[in-house]
Design an enzyme around this catalytic site. Structure first.
Site, PDB file in Angstrom:
ATOM      1  N   GLY A 112     -94.130   0.074 -44.029  1.00 14.85           N
ATOM      2  CA  GLY A 112     -94.503   1.469 -43.879  1.00 14.85           C
ATOM      3  C   GLY A 112     -93.411   2.415 -44.304  1.00 14.85           C
ATOM      4  N   HIS A 136    -109.807   0.133 -39.997  1.00 13.13           N
ATOM      5  CA  HIS A 136    -108.675   0.457 -39.125  1.00 13.13           C
ATOM      6  C   HIS A 136    -109.143   0.260 -37.690  1.00 13.13           C
ATOM      7  CE1 HIS A 136    -105.099   1.966 -37.522  1.00 13.13           C
ATOM      8  NE2 HIS A 136    -105.022   3.160 -38.092  1.00 13.13           N
ATOM      9  N   TYR A 150    -107.553   4.016 -32.237  1.00 13.59           N
ATOM     10  CA  TYR A 150    -108.706   4.712 -32.804  1.00 13.59           C
ATOM     11  C   TYR A 150    -110.008   4.049 -32.357  1.00 13.59           C
ATOM     12  CZ  TYR A 150    -105.051   7.124 -35.279  1.00 13.59           C
ATOM     13  OH  TYR A 150    -103.927   7.862 -35.553  1.00 13.59           O
TER      14      TYR A 150
END
Length: 360
Positions: A317, A173, A178
């Site tokens: 999603g 990811h 992040y």
């Protein structure tokens, strides 16, 4: 429909070109262990060509939000093994998304420890969801070189743990603000050593993690998610096109399976001075590996994207939150359940495993 055609990804055969995107749902326990609800949740959706798990913490240090799962203890690994077994028993393929949140965290849910990040720069303009409510972001600790090197190794160990738990592969990811994304962005990375200061140095962490993953579990089992113009987490790059063109060119030199490319509405200026607001065309056309297009697709737009020929798969999603049998619904052009936004993050069975199937 192209969406329903069989295809291959790495060393696995997929029953269709539909992917369930990784989505944090916040249903793990305080020890980062998924339970019976997760077994039901993922196995309900095994008709997807590929399932990507919710983001999974690679270590305790990687913790960002409460009730998110990990894959660094024996108990966590065994719990995930039950999930992968259930999915495989239904003929599904499932990949673990590996996660380090970096500065997107709070000491409230980290045993009082501040998060660490490329540079001591806090996130501006938003707050973090914690077990004690919304809180302002704290100034993270700047990672030392030994901490960076250890974190890279931690990704490799997490990948090995995922394969031991029965996953068919792993995904880094590297999007949504992040830690890997933070190294790429000047708003989070103002280092002056080999991990910052220019585009090649900013990209070094992501590339070294990818090399570690490939070395740990094999090229056919590794992929990455990137989101060039997604700004969540106060991510601002001085040169989006230049940074991601360089990153993609370096990723092209590595042997791995796929890139999941998340689009947004942002405008991307090319190095040649032209522009495109279609990231799948602009960046996807540069990618040597299989491209999975992500974000905001429906039945019609997904089919149209596949027809263009750049993306070979499409990940969905929110549609998968509310429609466990999404491929069947697309095949029959049937009505879709609407997702309940109030139950997306945290809670119990409601809004998680109680959405009706088409035949119900």
């Amino acid at each position: 429909m192209k969406l329903l055609e069989k295809t291959q990804l790495g060393d696995v055969n997929l029953k269709n070109r539909m992917v369930m995107a990784a989505m944090t749902r916040g249903r793990a326990d305080i020890n980062g262990v998924v339970g019976d609800m997760a077994i039901e949740y993922y196995s309900q959706r095994a008709s997807a060509g590929l399932l990507l798990t919710e983001a999974i913490r690679i270590t305790e240090e990687a913790t960002g939000s409460p009730n998110t799962p990990g894959i660094f203890t024996d108990q966590q690994i065994e719990a995930w093994r039950k999930v992968t077994t259930a999915v495989h028993n239904k003929g599904g393929i499932i990949i673990a998304q590996l996660w380090h949140t970096g500065r997107i965290g709070h000491s409230t849910d980290r045993n009082g420890k501040l998060p660490f990040a490329p540079s001591p720069l806090s996130i501006r303009g938003m707050q973090h969801f914690t077990s004690q409510g919304m809180k302002d972001y704290e100034i993270p600790l700047e990672m030392t070189i030994p901490q960076i090197k250890q974190t890279i190794k931690d990704f490799g160990q997490a990948a090995r743990n995922a394969i031991a738990a029965g996953f068919d592969g792993v995904q880094l990811h590297a999007a949504n603000g992040y830690l890997p994304n933070q190294f790429l962005a000047e708003s989070a990375n103002q280092r002056t050593d080999e991990y910052g200061g220019n585009i090649p140095n900013n990209a070094r962490f992501v590339l070294e993690v990818m090399q570690e993953l490939i070395g740990s579990v094999g090229s056919e089992k590794v992929g990455i998610k990137i989101a060039p113009s997604h700004t969540y987490g106060d991510i601002v790059l001085d040169d989006v096109a230049g940074t991601y063109t360089y990153l993609i060119e370096e990723l092209n030199k590595l042997d791995f399976s796929y890139v999941e490319l998340m689009r947004s509405a942002s405008y991307i200026a090319s190095p040649e001075g032209h522009g495109s607001n279609n990231e799948i065309e602009f960046f996807g056309s540069k990618i040597r590996q299989t491209v999975i297009a992500n974000a905001g697709y429906d039945r019609t737009s997904a089919e149209a994207e596949l027809e263009k020929g750049i993306a070979k798969l499409i990940s969905f999603g929110r549609l998968y939150i509310a429609n466990p049998d999404l491929p069947e619904r697309f095949e029959k052009n049937a009505a879709l359940n609407a997702p309940d936004r109030t139950t997306m993050y945290g809670g119990g069975e409601r809004g998680y495993i109680d959405y009706p199937l088409l035949n119900e």
